[in-house]
Design a protein around this motif. Structure first.
Motif, PDB file in Angstrom:
ATOM      1  N   THR A  12      -8.868  -0.867  20.126  1.00 12.76           N
ATOM      2  CA  THR A  12      -8.239  -1.860  19.585  1.00 12.76           C
ATOM      3  C   THR A  12      -8.525  -1.904  17.960  1.00 12.76           C
ATOM      4  O   THR A  12      -7.425  -2.289  17.145  1.00 12.76           O
ATOM      5  N   VAL A  13      -9.618  -1.721  17.719  1.00 12.82           N
ATOM      6  CA  VAL A  13     -10.253  -1.636  16.158  1.00 12.82           C
ATOM      7  C   VAL A  13      -9.366  -0.463  15.391  1.00 12.82           C
ATOM      8  O   VAL A  13      -8.866  -0.635  14.414  1.00 12.82           O
ATOM      9  N   THR A  14      -9.556   0.539  15.905  1.00 18.12           N
ATOM     10  CA  THR A  14      -8.938   1.513  15.401  1.00 18.12           C
ATOM     11  C   THR A  14      -7.170   1.573  15.381  1.00 18.12           C
ATOM     12  O   THR A  14      -6.739   1.925  14.152  1.00 18.12           O
ATOM     13  N   SER A  15      -6.759   0.888  16.303  1.00 15.63           N
ATOM     14  CA  SER A  15      -5.398   0.525  16.169  1.00 15.63           C
ATOM     15  C   SER A  15      -4.743  -0.359  14.971  1.00 15.63           C
ATOM     16  O   SER A  15      -3.966  -0.124  14.224  1.00 15.63           O
ATOM     17  N   ILE A  16      -5.857  -1.300  15.002  1.00 12.76           N
ATOM     18  CA  ILE A  16      -5.761  -2.291  13.799  1.00 12.76           C
ATOM     19  C   ILE A  16      -5.905  -1.647  12.419  1.00 12.76           C
ATOM     20  O   ILE A  16      -5.139  -1.945  11.450  1.00 12.76           O
ATOM     21  N   LEU A  17      -6.764  -0.719  12.226  1.00 12.88           N
ATOM     22  CA  LEU A  17      -6.969  -0.051  10.959  1.00 12.88           C
ATOM     23  C   LEU A  17      -5.746   0.822  10.958  1.00 12.88           C
ATOM     24  O   LEU A  17      -5.232   0.894   9.648  1.00 12.88           O
ATOM     25  N   PHE A  18      -5.222   1.481  11.932  1.00 12.88           N
ATOM     26  CA  PHE A  18      -3.967   2.422  11.607  1.00 12.88           C
ATOM     27  C   PHE A  18      -2.973   1.597  11.079  1.00 12.88           C
ATOM     28  O   PHE A  18      -2.293   2.100  10.374  1.00 12.88           O
ATOM     29  N   PHE A  19      -2.568   0.385  11.776  1.00 15.42           N
ATOM     30  CA  PHE A  19      -1.517  -0.386  11.412  1.00 15.42           C
ATOM     31  C   PHE A  19      -1.731  -0.919  10.100  1.00 15.42           C
ATOM     32  O   PHE A  19      -0.695  -1.254   9.146  1.00 15.42           O
ATOM     33  N   ILE A  20      -2.786  -1.300   9.515  1.00 20.02           N
ATOM     34  CA  ILE A  20      -3.305  -1.823   8.015  1.00 20.02           C
ATOM     35  C   ILE A  20      -2.893  -0.670   7.183  1.00 20.02           C
ATOM     36  O   ILE A  20      -2.256  -0.948   6.212  1.00 20.02           O
ATOM     37  N   GLY A  21      -3.016   0.558   7.627  1.00 17.86           N
ATOM     38  CA  GLY A  21      -2.860   1.836   6.749  1.00 17.86           C
ATOM     39  C   GLY A  21      -1.281   1.861   6.458  1.00 17.86           C
ATOM     40  O   GLY A  21      -0.764   2.221   5.568  1.00 17.86           O
ATOM     41  N   ILE A  22      -0.424   1.700   7.736  1.00 17.73           N
ATOM     42  CA  ILE A  22       0.808   1.783   7.820  1.00 17.73           C
ATOM     43  C   ILE A  22       1.488   0.501   6.877  1.00 17.73           C
ATOM     44  O   ILE A  22       2.459   0.966   6.055  1.00 17.73           O
ATOM     45  N   TYR A  23       1.156  -0.543   6.928  1.00 15.70           N
ATOM     46  CA  TYR A  23       1.499  -1.586   6.188  1.00 15.70           C
ATOM     47  C   TYR A  23       1.438  -1.307   4.683  1.00 15.70           C
ATOM     48  O   TYR A  23       2.012  -1.792   3.853  1.00 15.70           O
ATOM     49  N   PHE A  25       0.952   1.532   3.344  1.00 19.32           N
ATOM     50  CA  PHE A  25       1.721   2.540   2.904  1.00 19.32           C
ATOM     51  C   PHE A  25       3.241   1.988   2.539  1.00 19.32           C
ATOM     52  O   PHE A  25       3.837   2.478   1.617  1.00 19.32           O
ATOM     53  N   ILE A  26       3.600   1.205   3.192  1.00 24.01           N
ATOM     54  CA  ILE A  26       4.959   0.678   3.107  1.00 24.01           C
ATOM     55  C   ILE A  26       5.099  -0.369   2.065  1.00 24.01           C
ATOM     56  O   ILE A  26       5.982  -0.259   1.254  1.00 24.01           O
ATOM     57  N   THR A  27       4.288  -1.163   1.761  1.00 30.28           N
ATOM     58  CA  THR A  27       4.102  -2.162   0.904  1.00 30.28           C
ATOM     59  C   THR A  27       3.751  -1.936  -0.552  1.00 30.28           C
ATOM     60  O   THR A  27       4.240  -2.754  -1.444  1.00 30.28           O
ATOM     61  N   ARG A  28       2.768  -1.104  -0.500  1.00 30.88           N
ATOM     62  CA  ARG A  28       2.313  -0.976  -1.985  1.00 30.88           C
ATOM     63  C   ARG A  28       3.100  -0.260  -2.910  1.00 30.88           C
ATOM     64  O   ARG A  28       4.079   0.772  -2.422  1.00 30.88           O
ATOM     65  N   LYS A  29       2.917  -0.498  -4.219  1.00 30.52           N
ATOM     66  CA  LYS A  29       3.629  -0.182  -5.234  1.00 30.52           C
ATOM     67  C   LYS A  29       3.017   0.964  -5.985  1.00 30.52           C
ATOM     68  O   LYS A  29       3.330   1.863  -6.954  1.00 30.52           O
ATOM     69  N   ASN A  30       1.761   1.038  -6.005  1.00 30.35           N
ATOM     70  CA  ASN A  30       0.662   1.749  -6.848  1.00 30.35           C
ATOM     71  C   ASN A  30       0.321   2.954  -6.067  1.00 30.35           C
ATOM     72  O   ASN A  30       0.030   3.106  -4.843  1.00 30.35           O
ATOM     73  N   LEU A  31       0.349   4.219  -6.862  1.00 35.62           N
ATOM     74  CA  LEU A  31       0.274   5.537  -5.902  1.00 35.62           C
ATOM     75  C   LEU A  31      -1.579   5.497  -5.318  1.00 35.62           C
ATOM     76  O   LEU A  31      -1.250   6.253  -4.407  1.00 35.62           O
ATOM     77  N   ILE A  32      -2.174   4.989  -5.962  1.00 46.16           N
ATOM     78  CA  ILE A  32      -3.492   5.123  -5.709  1.00 46.16           C
ATOM     79  C   ILE A  32      -3.853   4.313  -4.235  1.00 46.16           C
ATOM     80  O   ILE A  32      -4.135   4.811  -3.279  1.00 46.16           O
ATOM     81  N   SER A  33      -3.088   3.194  -4.428  1.00 44.35           N
ATOM     82  CA  SER A  33      -3.079   2.168  -3.023  1.00 44.35           C
ATOM     83  C   SER A  33      -2.531   2.945  -1.934  1.00 44.35           C
ATOM     84  O   SER A  33      -2.681   2.796  -0.626  1.00 44.35           O
ATOM     85  N   ILE A  34      -1.145   3.691  -2.248  1.00 42.30           N
ATOM     86  CA  ILE A  34      -0.675   4.592  -1.298  1.00 42.30           C
ATOM     87  C   ILE A  34      -1.759   5.394  -0.509  1.00 42.30           C
ATOM     88  O   ILE A  34      -1.603   5.868   0.404  1.00 42.30           O
ATOM     89  N   LEU A  35      -2.220   6.229  -1.514  1.00 47.88           N
ATOM     90  CA  LEU A  35      -2.932   7.254  -1.164  1.00 47.88           C
ATOM     91  C   LEU A  35      -4.234   6.677  -0.351  1.00 47.88           C
ATOM     92  O   LEU A  35      -4.582   7.399   0.794  1.00 47.88           O
ATOM     93  N   MET A  36      -4.663   5.578  -0.726  1.00 49.54           N
ATOM     94  CA  MET A  36      -5.818   4.964   0.134  1.00 49.54           C
ATOM     95  C   MET A  36      -5.198   4.586   1.524  1.00 49.54           C
ATOM     96  O   MET A  36      -6.045   4.473   2.515  1.00 49.54           O
ATOM     97  N   SER A  37      -4.116   3.951   1.714  1.00 52.22           N
ATOM     98  CA  SER A  37      -3.474   3.855   3.029  1.00 52.22           C
ATOM     99  C   SER A  37      -3.343   4.837   3.707  1.00 52.22           C
ATOM    100  O   SER A  37      -3.539   4.953   5.013  1.00 52.22           O
ATOM    101  N   ILE A  38      -2.924   5.962   3.209  1.00 50.98           N
ATOM    102  CA  ILE A  38      -2.823   7.382   3.929  1.00 50.98           C
ATOM    103  C   ILE A  38      -4.252   7.823   4.516  1.00 50.98           C
ATOM    104  O   ILE A  38      -4.206   8.342   5.670  1.00 50.98           O
ATOM    105  N   GLU A  39      -5.138   7.718   3.602  1.00 54.34           N
ATOM    106  CA  GLU A  39      -6.476   8.009   4.001  1.00 54.34           C
ATOM    107  C   GLU A  39      -6.996   6.993   5.439  1.00 54.34           C
ATOM    108  O   GLU A  39      -7.713   7.498   6.014  1.00 54.34           O
ATOM    109  N   LEU A  40      -6.646   5.699   5.364  1.00 50.21           N
ATOM    110  CA  LEU A  40      -7.004   4.962   6.437  1.00 50.21           C
ATOM    111  C   LEU A  40      -6.171   5.353   7.577  1.00 50.21           C
ATOM    112  O   LEU A  40      -6.782   5.015   8.697  1.00 50.21           O
ATOM    113  N   ILE A  41      -4.921   5.685   7.580  1.00 47.66           N
ATOM    114  CA  ILE A  41      -4.165   6.201   8.529  1.00 47.66           C
ATOM    115  C   ILE A  41      -5.078   7.363   9.191  1.00 47.66           C
ATOM    116  O   ILE A  41      -5.382   7.522  10.436  1.00 47.66           O
TER     117      ILE A  41
END
Length: 105
Positions: A12-23, A25-41
């Motif tokens: 459950t915790v890892t699924s929450i982390l995965f979906f935070i990363g997807i969120y 990735f979809i919502t951020r406009k900064n390239l560094i933030s998008i990269l951090m989201s991909i790393e979280l996924i």
């Protein structure tokens, strides 16, 4: 295995982390933030592989091998993405997604 913690709680915790990363990735406009989201996924998926391997198949190492492979791919992806972002910042002085339209031409 971690005593007192079931596999369902860890997944459950890892699924929450995965979906935070997807969120992110979809919502951020900064390239560094998008990269951090991909790393979280990727990190959430690595933890899932290790948990499933440890709890369901403790004598096998496939989950660990997949995890090492994902970590290597994530490191290469991060190095490449950071180099692209740095070069982009040198050219247009911005790391926003909307400013990267210049790369098309």
């Amino acid at each position: 295995m971690i005593s007192g913690i079931s596999i369902y709680e860890l997944l459950t915790v890892t699924s929450i982390l995965f979906f935070i990363g997807i969120y992110g990735f979809i919502t951020r406009k900064n390239l560094i933030s998008i990269l951090m989201s991909i790393e979280l996924i990727l990190n959430a998926s690595v933890i899932n592989f290790v948990i499933i391997n440890k709890y369901l198949y403790p004598d096998m190492l496939q989950g660990v091998i997949f995890s090492i492979f994902i970590i290597a791919v994530a490191a290469a992806e991060t190095a490449l993405a950071v180099s692209i972002i740095i070069n982009l910042y040198r050219q247009i002085n911005s790391v926003e997604v909307k400013d990267t339209e210049m790369m098309k031409y």
